[in-house]
Design a protein around this motif. Sequence first.
Motif, PDB file in Angstrom:
ATOM      1  N   TRP A  10       0.836  -1.201   0.000  1.00 58.85           N
ATOM      2  CA  TRP A  10       0.000   0.000   0.000  1.00 58.85           C
ATOM      3  C   TRP A  10       0.868   1.248   0.000  1.00 58.85           C
ATOM      4  O   TRP A  10       1.821   1.352   0.772  1.00 58.85           O
ATOM      5  CB  TRP A  10      -0.900   0.037   1.236  1.00 58.85           C
ATOM      6  CG  TRP A  10      -2.020  -0.952   1.212  1.00 58.85           C
ATOM      7  CD1 TRP A  10      -2.139  -2.069   1.993  1.00 58.85           C
ATOM      8  CD2 TRP A  10      -3.192  -0.913   0.380  1.00 58.85           C
ATOM      9  NE1 TRP A  10      -3.305  -2.725   1.684  1.00 58.85           N
ATOM     10  CE2 TRP A  10      -3.976  -2.039   0.707  1.00 58.85           C
ATOM     11  CE3 TRP A  10      -3.654  -0.037  -0.609  1.00 58.85           C
ATOM     12  CZ2 TRP A  10      -5.190  -2.313   0.082  1.00 58.85           C
ATOM     13  CZ3 TRP A  10      -4.860  -0.307  -1.235  1.00 58.85           C
ATOM     14  CH2 TRP A  10      -5.618  -1.432  -0.885  1.00 58.85           C
ATOM     15  N   HIS A  11       0.524   2.198  -0.833  1.00 59.86           N
ATOM     16  CA  HIS A  11       1.258   3.458  -0.875  1.00 59.86           C
ATOM     17  C   HIS A  11       0.443   4.531  -1.574  1.00 59.86           C
ATOM     18  O   HIS A  11      -0.551   4.254  -2.231  1.00 59.86           O
ATOM     19  CB  HIS A  11       2.600   3.277  -1.593  1.00 59.86           C
ATOM     20  CG  HIS A  11       2.454   2.943  -3.053  1.00 59.86           C
ATOM     21  ND1 HIS A  11       2.164   1.674  -3.499  1.00 59.86           N
ATOM     22  CD2 HIS A  11       2.549   3.712  -4.169  1.00 59.86           C
ATOM     23  CE1 HIS A  11       2.083   1.674  -4.819  1.00 59.86           C
ATOM     24  NE2 HIS A  11       2.307   2.912  -5.260  1.00 59.86           N
ATOM     25  N   SER A  12       0.913   5.749  -1.428  1.00 57.06           N
ATOM     26  CA  SER A  12       0.396   6.883  -2.185  1.00 57.06           C
ATOM     27  C   SER A  12       1.550   7.322  -3.073  1.00 57.06           C
ATOM     28  O   SER A  12       2.666   7.539  -2.591  1.00 57.06           O
ATOM     29  CB  SER A  12      -0.013   8.001  -1.213  1.00 57.06           C
ATOM     30  OG  SER A  12      -0.432   9.139  -1.922  1.00 57.06           O
ATOM     31  N   ASP A  13       1.316   7.468  -4.383  1.00 57.60           N
ATOM     32  CA  ASP A  13       2.426   7.681  -5.315  1.00 57.60           C
ATOM     33  C   ASP A  13       3.292   8.888  -4.938  1.00 57.60           C
ATOM     34  O   ASP A  13       2.779   9.986  -4.678  1.00 57.60           O
ATOM     35  CB  ASP A  13       1.899   7.853  -6.742  1.00 57.60           C
ATOM     36  CG  ASP A  13       1.588   6.514  -7.388  1.00 57.60           C
ATOM     37  OD1 ASP A  13       2.217   5.507  -7.001  1.00 57.60           O
ATOM     38  OD2 ASP A  13       0.713   6.478  -8.271  1.00 57.60           O
ATOM     39  N   ASN A  14       4.604   8.609  -4.944  1.00 60.39           N
ATOM     40  CA  ASN A  14       5.601   9.687  -4.767  1.00 60.39           C
ATOM     41  C   ASN A  14       5.399  10.498  -3.503  1.00 60.39           C
ATOM     42  O   ASN A  14       5.733  11.691  -3.455  1.00 60.39           O
ATOM     43  CB  ASN A  14       5.617  10.628  -5.989  1.00 60.39           C
ATOM     44  CG  ASN A  14       6.345  10.054  -7.192  1.00 60.39           C
ATOM     45  OD1 ASN A  14       6.847  10.786  -8.041  1.00 60.39           O
ATOM     46  ND2 ASN A  14       6.437   8.735  -7.291  1.00 60.39           N
TER      47      ASN A  14
ATOM     48  N   HIS B 259       0.866   2.167 -19.269  1.00 59.02           N
ATOM     49  CA  HIS B 259       1.413   3.504 -19.521  1.00 59.02           C
ATOM     50  C   HIS B 259       0.976   4.388 -18.358  1.00 59.02           C
ATOM     51  O   HIS B 259      -0.212   4.452 -18.044  1.00 59.02           O
ATOM     52  CB  HIS B 259       0.861   4.084 -20.827  1.00 59.02           C
ATOM     53  CG  HIS B 259       1.257   3.301 -22.045  1.00 59.02           C
ATOM     54  ND1 HIS B 259       1.683   3.904 -23.207  1.00 59.02           N
ATOM     55  CD2 HIS B 259       1.320   1.960 -22.282  1.00 59.02           C
ATOM     56  CE1 HIS B 259       1.972   2.976 -24.109  1.00 59.02           C
ATOM     57  NE2 HIS B 259       1.750   1.797 -23.570  1.00 59.02           N
ATOM     58  N   ARG B 260       1.942   5.080 -17.766  1.00 64.76           N
ATOM     59  CA  ARG B 260       1.622   5.862 -16.572  1.00 64.76           C
ATOM     60  C   ARG B 260       2.058   7.305 -16.716  1.00 64.76           C
ATOM     61  O   ARG B 260       3.147   7.593 -17.220  1.00 64.76           O
ATOM     62  CB  ARG B 260       2.324   5.266 -15.352  1.00 64.76           C
ATOM     63  CG  ARG B 260       1.920   5.938 -14.043  1.00 64.76           C
ATOM     64  CD  ARG B 260       2.609   5.301 -12.865  1.00 64.76           C
ATOM     65  NE  ARG B 260       3.889   5.950 -12.597  1.00 64.76           N
ATOM     66  CZ  ARG B 260       4.421   6.106 -11.384  1.00 64.76           C
ATOM     67  NH1 ARG B 260       3.798   5.626 -10.320  1.00 64.76           N
ATOM     68  NH2 ARG B 260       5.579   6.699 -11.223  1.00 64.76           N
ATOM     69  N   ALA B 261       1.216   8.202 -16.279  1.00 64.72           N
ATOM     70  CA  ALA B 261       1.592   9.622 -16.174  1.00 64.72           C
ATOM     71  C   ALA B 261       1.039  10.153 -14.862  1.00 64.72           C
ATOM     72  O   ALA B 261      -0.023   9.716 -14.394  1.00 64.72           O
ATOM     73  CB  ALA B 261       1.040  10.420 -17.355  1.00 64.72           C
TER      74      ALA B 261
ATOM     75  N   MET C  66      -4.988   5.311  -1.207  1.00 69.84           N
ATOM     76  CA  MET C  66      -3.753   4.516  -1.306  1.00 69.84           C
ATOM     77  C   MET C  66      -4.047   3.366  -2.272  1.00 69.84           C
ATOM     78  O   MET C  66      -5.196   3.002  -2.490  1.00 69.84           O
ATOM     79  CB  MET C  66      -3.336   3.955   0.046  1.00 69.84           C
ATOM     80  CG  MET C  66      -2.758   5.003   0.983  1.00 69.84           C
ATOM     81  SD  MET C  66      -1.670   4.284   2.259  1.00 69.84           S
ATOM     82  CE  MET C  66      -2.823   3.279   3.188  1.00 69.84           C
ATOM     83  N   HIS C  67      -2.974   2.787  -2.825  1.00 72.39           N
ATOM     84  CA  HIS C  67      -3.162   1.655  -3.721  1.00 72.39           C
ATOM     85  C   HIS C  67      -2.032   0.653  -3.556  1.00 72.39           C
ATOM     86  O   HIS C  67      -0.980   0.971  -2.997  1.00 72.39           O
ATOM     87  CB  HIS C  67      -3.265   2.117  -5.183  1.00 72.39           C
ATOM     88  CG  HIS C  67      -2.044   2.853  -5.669  1.00 72.39           C
ATOM     89  ND1 HIS C  67      -1.760   4.146  -5.326  1.00 72.39           N
ATOM     90  CD2 HIS C  67      -1.015   2.447  -6.466  1.00 72.39           C
ATOM     91  CE1 HIS C  67      -0.634   4.514  -5.885  1.00 72.39           C
ATOM     92  NE2 HIS C  67      -0.152   3.503  -6.585  1.00 72.39           N
ATOM     93  N   ARG C  68      -2.284  -0.546  -4.017  1.00 73.95           N
ATOM     94  CA  ARG C  68      -1.255  -1.579  -4.014  1.00 73.95           C
ATOM     95  C   ARG C  68      -1.445  -2.450  -5.253  1.00 73.95           C
ATOM     96  O   ARG C  68      -2.455  -2.315  -5.947  1.00 73.95           O
ATOM     97  CB  ARG C  68      -1.299  -2.435  -2.749  1.00 73.95           C
ATOM     98  CG  ARG C  68      -2.573  -3.245  -2.554  1.00 73.95           C
ATOM     99  CD  ARG C  68      -2.511  -4.077  -1.281  1.00 73.95           C
ATOM    100  NE  ARG C  68      -1.531  -5.131  -1.422  1.00 73.95           N
ATOM    101  CZ  ARG C  68      -1.833  -6.398  -1.724  1.00 73.95           C
ATOM    102  NH1 ARG C  68      -3.084  -6.764  -1.892  1.00 73.95           N
ATOM    103  NH2 ARG C  68      -0.887  -7.305  -1.853  1.00 73.95           N
TER     104      ARG C  68
HETATM  105 FE   LIG Z   1       1.923   3.413  -7.266  1.00 75.32          FE
END
Ligand SMILES: [Fe+2]
Length: 314
Positions: free
Chosen positions: A124-128, A294-296, A279-281
């Motif tokens: 689990w995290h929140s990006d950056n 593809h991520r932005a 949050m996501h994992r």
């Molecule tokens: Fe992420």
Amino acid sequence: MSGTSVETIGVTPTGSALGADIQGIDLSGPLSDELLARLIEIWAEHLVLRFPDQSLADEKLLTLTEYFGGQQPSGARKRRQEMGLGEHSKNNPTDPRFNYVTNLDYDGNPSATPRGNGAYELRWHSDNSYVEVPPTATLLWGQKIPVDGSGQTMFCNQILAYEELPVSLKEIIEGKHMIHDGSRNTANMVQVGGKAPKTQADIKGPVHPMVRIHPPTGKRALFLGRRWDYPSTYILEMPGDEGEELMDRLWAHATQEKYVWVQNWTPGDLIMWDNRAVMHRRTAVNPSSPRIMHRALIKGDPVVSAWDNAAAAE
Ligand SMILES: [Fe+2]
């Protein structure tokens, strides 16, 4: 789809604590001001939106970010490029404004151990969250999904998690901050050029409030970011064992199943999630079946602390 309008889009909530499907939009085409305003409204309510059947490779994904505030480079990628390191795969874009999250190795074959973190289970995290101004949101478009559907993305609602936090815990965290661990990436690998921390004093990263305001709704959201095994992210005003125990309780509370929705990917899905309240994992990815996403990242604004904005909070 030039005929896309507010009247023709469909919104289907997932039925879980967050997330909704949006039908009837081609995101590679222009979005009217009215439609954009409606999407932003729906997004504020559901926090994660899924748009099926999209075609958003490369430049098209970047064009889409412009509607939502423009992009910001990923912290880890920026670091790699500043150090003059090459791409994880020869097929990856060199454009710093977006990247592929993939389990392909340098030569383009699926692998259990590709460079980067495209194959591993992610906690689990929140990006950056390890940068001073984290991205507001993340756009992830699924180009190629493993045959067994592995690499699911799970989201949890941190506004709801805060609302339902026991009052005793709300009182304990009120006014407190965390140092977010920037020493390791999202797959728990030490960042390139860095050293594994040995004590809390070795943890380098920004100070963020434990509760932030979600500007679109004015609501409070737990902001736990990311945390690895000790020493890692810690509570500034409560270092040591006491803080570790408190974080254990907070993470256990915040990631309960009742706050979660699971994205089972279909090629063509575009998911937008709000890092300010979610949050996501990711589950581990099949090592023998290609996965290309593809991520932005959407450019962030400074974190709005719940402690500095008592009037805006509940
Ligand atoms: Fe992420």
